[in-house]
Design a protein around this motif. Structure first.
Motif, PDB file in Angstrom:
ATOM      1  N   GLU A 242      32.833 -45.324  71.256  1.00 42.15           N
ATOM      2  CA  GLU A 242      31.998 -45.371  70.061  1.00 42.15           C
ATOM      3  C   GLU A 242      30.667 -44.631  70.236  1.00 42.15           C
ATOM      4  N   ILE A 243      30.070 -44.694  71.415  1.00 42.13           N
ATOM      5  CA  ILE A 243      28.796 -43.996  71.627  1.00 42.13           C
ATOM      6  C   ILE A 243      29.020 -42.488  71.635  1.00 42.13           C
ATOM      7  N   GLU A 244      30.053 -42.033  72.350  1.00 49.39           N
ATOM      8  CA  GLU A 244      30.353 -40.602  72.389  1.00 49.39           C
ATOM      9  C   GLU A 244      30.694 -40.071  70.994  1.00 49.39           C
ATOM     10  N   LYS A 245      31.408 -40.854  70.194  1.00 47.47           N
ATOM     11  CA  LYS A 245      31.776 -40.408  68.844  1.00 47.47           C
ATOM     12  C   LYS A 245      30.549 -40.307  67.951  1.00 47.47           C
ATOM     13  N   CYS A 246      29.583 -41.171  68.166  1.00 47.76           N
ATOM     14  CA  CYS A 246      28.332 -41.077  67.415  1.00 47.76           C
ATOM     15  C   CYS A 246      27.566 -39.819  67.812  1.00 47.76           C
ATOM     16  N   VAL A 247      27.489 -39.555  69.096  1.00 47.91           N
ATOM     17  CA  VAL A 247      26.706 -38.419  69.599  1.00 47.91           C
ATOM     18  C   VAL A 247      27.359 -37.083  69.239  1.00 47.91           C
ATOM     19  N   TYR A 248      28.696 -36.994  69.383  1.00 46.40           N
ATOM     20  CA  TYR A 248      29.380 -35.709  69.237  1.00 46.40           C
ATOM     21  C   TYR A 248      30.210 -35.586  67.959  1.00 46.40           C
ATOM     22  N   GLY A 249      30.295 -36.642  67.160  1.00 47.56           N
ATOM     23  CA  GLY A 249      31.071 -36.593  65.932  1.00 47.56           C
ATOM     24  C   GLY A 249      32.535 -36.914  66.147  1.00 47.56           C
ATOM     25  N   LYS A 250      33.116 -36.386  67.185  1.00 47.09           N
ATOM     26  CA  LYS A 250      34.469 -36.724  67.615  1.00 47.09           C
ATOM     27  C   LYS A 250      34.464 -36.628  69.130  1.00 47.09           C
ATOM     28  N   PHE A 251      35.471 -37.200  69.751  1.00 43.24           N
ATOM     29  CA  PHE A 251      35.491 -37.165  71.215  1.00 43.24           C
ATOM     30  C   PHE A 251      36.929 -37.055  71.681  1.00 43.24           C
ATOM     31  N   THR A 252      37.422 -35.822  71.686  1.00 41.49           N
ATOM     32  CA  THR A 252      38.792 -35.544  72.113  1.00 41.49           C
ATOM     33  C   THR A 252      38.866 -35.542  73.637  1.00 41.49           C
ATOM     34  N   ARG A 253      40.093 -35.486  74.141  1.00 34.65           N
ATOM     35  CA  ARG A 253      40.272 -35.390  75.587  1.00 34.65           C
ATOM     36  C   ARG A 253      39.617 -34.123  76.141  1.00 34.65           C
ATOM     37  N   ASN A 254      39.784 -33.010  75.438  1.00 35.42           N
ATOM     38  CA  ASN A 254      39.180 -31.766  75.914  1.00 35.42           C
ATOM     39  C   ASN A 254      37.664 -31.874  75.989  1.00 35.42           C
ATOM     40  N   MET A 255      37.071 -32.514  74.997  1.00 36.87           N
ATOM     41  CA  MET A 255      35.621 -32.697  75.023  1.00 36.87           C
ATOM     42  C   MET A 255      35.222 -33.627  76.157  1.00 36.87           C
ATOM     43  N   HIS A 256      36.046 -34.651  76.399  1.00 38.11           N
ATOM     44  CA  HIS A 256      35.793 -35.575  77.512  1.00 38.11           C
ATOM     45  C   HIS A 256      35.757 -34.812  78.828  1.00 38.11           C
ATOM     46  N   TRP A 257      36.761 -33.975  79.071  1.00 38.13           N
ATOM     47  CA  TRP A 257      36.800 -33.236  80.344  1.00 38.13           C
ATOM     48  C   TRP A 257      35.599 -32.297  80.455  1.00 38.13           C
ATOM     49  N   GLU A 258      35.142 -31.796  79.312  1.00 40.48           N
ATOM     50  CA  GLU A 258      33.987 -30.888  79.317  1.00 40.48           C
ATOM     51  C   GLU A 258      32.693 -31.636  79.630  1.00 40.48           C
ATOM     52  N   LYS A 259      32.557 -32.851  79.127  1.00 39.97           N
ATOM     53  CA  LYS A 259      31.300 -33.591  79.235  1.00 39.97           C
ATOM     54  C   LYS A 259      31.232 -34.515  80.446  1.00 39.97           C
ATOM     55  N   ARG A 260      32.343 -34.720  81.131  1.00 36.62           N
ATOM     56  CA  ARG A 260      32.298 -35.642  82.255  1.00 36.62           C
ATOM     57  C   ARG A 260      31.764 -34.942  83.504  1.00 36.62           C
ATOM     58  N   GLY A 261      31.238 -35.744  84.417  1.00 37.46           N
ATOM     59  CA  GLY A 261      30.748 -35.223  85.682  1.00 37.46           C
ATOM     60  C   GLY A 261      30.978 -36.245  86.774  1.00 37.46           C
ATOM     61  N   TRP A 262      30.766 -35.807  88.003  1.00 35.79           N
ATOM     62  CA  TRP A 262      30.947 -36.676  89.164  1.00 35.79           C
ATOM     63  C   TRP A 262      29.670 -36.637  90.004  1.00 35.79           C
TER      64      TRP A 262
ATOM     65  N   TYR B  42      32.104 -43.109  90.323  1.00 41.49           N
ATOM     66  CA  TYR B  42      31.407 -41.823  90.408  1.00 41.49           C
ATOM     67  C   TYR B  42      31.474 -40.991  89.131  1.00 41.49           C
ATOM     68  N   GLU B  43      32.296 -41.365  88.179  1.00 44.99           N
ATOM     69  CA  GLU B  43      32.456 -40.544  86.970  1.00 44.99           C
ATOM     70  C   GLU B  43      31.540 -41.013  85.851  1.00 44.99           C
ATOM     71  N   TYR B  44      30.854 -40.074  85.239  1.00 46.65           N
ATOM     72  CA  TYR B  44      30.015 -40.358  84.083  1.00 46.65           C
ATOM     73  C   TYR B  44      30.314 -39.340  82.986  1.00 46.65           C
ATOM     74  N   ILE B  45      29.823 -39.614  81.786  1.00 48.82           N
ATOM     75  CA  ILE B  45      29.920 -38.689  80.665  1.00 48.82           C
ATOM     76  C   ILE B  45      28.509 -38.360  80.207  1.00 48.82           C
ATOM     77  N   SER B  46      28.214 -37.086  80.038  1.00 47.96           N
ATOM     78  CA  SER B  46      26.889 -36.659  79.597  1.00 47.96           C
ATOM     79  C   SER B  46      26.746 -36.867  78.092  1.00 47.96           C
ATOM     80  N   LEU B  47      25.612 -37.420  77.699  1.00 46.62           N
ATOM     81  CA  LEU B  47      25.285 -37.633  76.291  1.00 46.62           C
ATOM     82  C   LEU B  47      24.040 -36.824  75.957  1.00 46.62           C
TER      83      LEU B  47
END
Length: 294
Positions: free
Chosen positions: A99-119, A134-139
């Motif tokens: 829900e937080i990612e969808k608010c920030v980015y409008g949608k949150f597909t798997r491809n967007m997840h892989w793009e925004k995640r980091g270790w 160790y995994e986070y998602i950038s907002l």
């Protein structure tokens, strides 16, 4: 700066966020006949175990799809934008949904997840990727940049979702093993005068003040209870603030929180959840401002 820890309480402001359908579908698939009034006495990660007759592994992909399909309404998005203004770099979420990612980015597909995640670890094994340490998602929203950690897994990685006591047990084992080495490394850095670089959400939880709201902190959340106890014993200069309603019925839980040195802050829900959470967020702003002013 501090850490915000949230759960699915925020979703009370969203009409599309109910987990009831997920539970009902699991019951139908397993033939579970237990009344929903009984199931509602359990937290969701244990409720789904009972509803599926402890066959979560077979049903987890469907559950993940339903969690991923949940949508935000305008009221929830407005509230999440307020959460993003809290002057902290770290959000810890026990939710599997985005829900937080969808608010920030409008949608949150798997491809967007892989793009925004980091270790936070340069070399990470496949086993470590499933620990959620160790995994986070950038907002990135306006001028606010944060990291969100889904500490019990997320809907895009069904095989690593933490449901039920078996997986909670595995998670707490990993956390205990990690913390033992973390404390040694941190104390070594202190003795040598080095600045310690945080490697995990666990580091953030233990080293910074933690503000908990929208999360019931049920006694079954053994990983977080253990960390609260560990924090008091090893990092007593840091605080945990737990926000709840004046009408909180679980006096046993509040007594245990007090024993672990948690500051319990009561707010009123008489004007609804949206007003309650805005009052909580305002109080967190004030606490951080007061601390930084010292």
């Amino acid at each position: 700066m501090g850490v915000v820890l949230i759960g699915n309480g925020l979703l009370r402001t969203s009409v599309d966020s109910s987990c009831d359908k997920i539970i009902d579908d699991a019951k139908k698939a397993s033939g579970c006949a237990i009344n929903n009034d009984i199931l509602k006495g359990l937290p969701f990660p244990q409720r789904i175990v009972v509803a599926s007759k402890d066959n979560v592994n077979e049903d987890v992909k469907r559950i993940a799809r339903e969690l991923d399909a949940q949508s935000n309404n305008d009221k929830l998005n407005d509230l999440i934008r307020e959460v993003m203004t809290i002057p902290t770099d770290t959000i810890i979420s026990t939710n599997y949904s985005f829900e937080i990612e969808k608010c920030v980015y409008g949608k949150f597909t798997r491809n967007m997840h892989w793009e925004k995640r980091g270790w936070t670890k340069d070399e990470i094994s496949n086993k470590e990727k499933k620990t959620h340490l160790y995994e986070y998602i950038s907002l990135e929203l306006d001028q606010y940049n944060k990291k969100i950690w889904h500490i019990h897994g997320n809907a895009h990685c069904p095989s690593a979702i933490v449901f039920g006591h078996y997986y909670y047990g595995k998670l707490i084992s990993e956390i205990i093993h990690y913390v033992a080495q973390f404390i040694k490394n941190y104390k070594t850095a202190q003795k040598k005068g080095y600045s310690y670089e945080k490697k995990s959400w666990v580091d953030c939880f233990l080293l910074e003040d933690v503000y908990i709201f929208g999360f019931g902190l049920d006694i079954s959340e053994i990983d977080l209870w253990w960390l609260i106890c560990c924090k008091k014993r090893n990092f007593p200069e840091t605080k945990v603030f737990y926000y709840t309603d004046y009408l909180e019925q679980n006096k046993e839980k509040l007594t245990l929180l007090e024993a672990y040195g948690v500051d319990i802050i009561f707010k009123s829900k008489s004007d609804g959840y949206d007003s309650y959470y805005r009052d909580v967020i305002s109080d967190i702003h004030n606490k951080i401002r007061d601390k930084e002013g010292k």
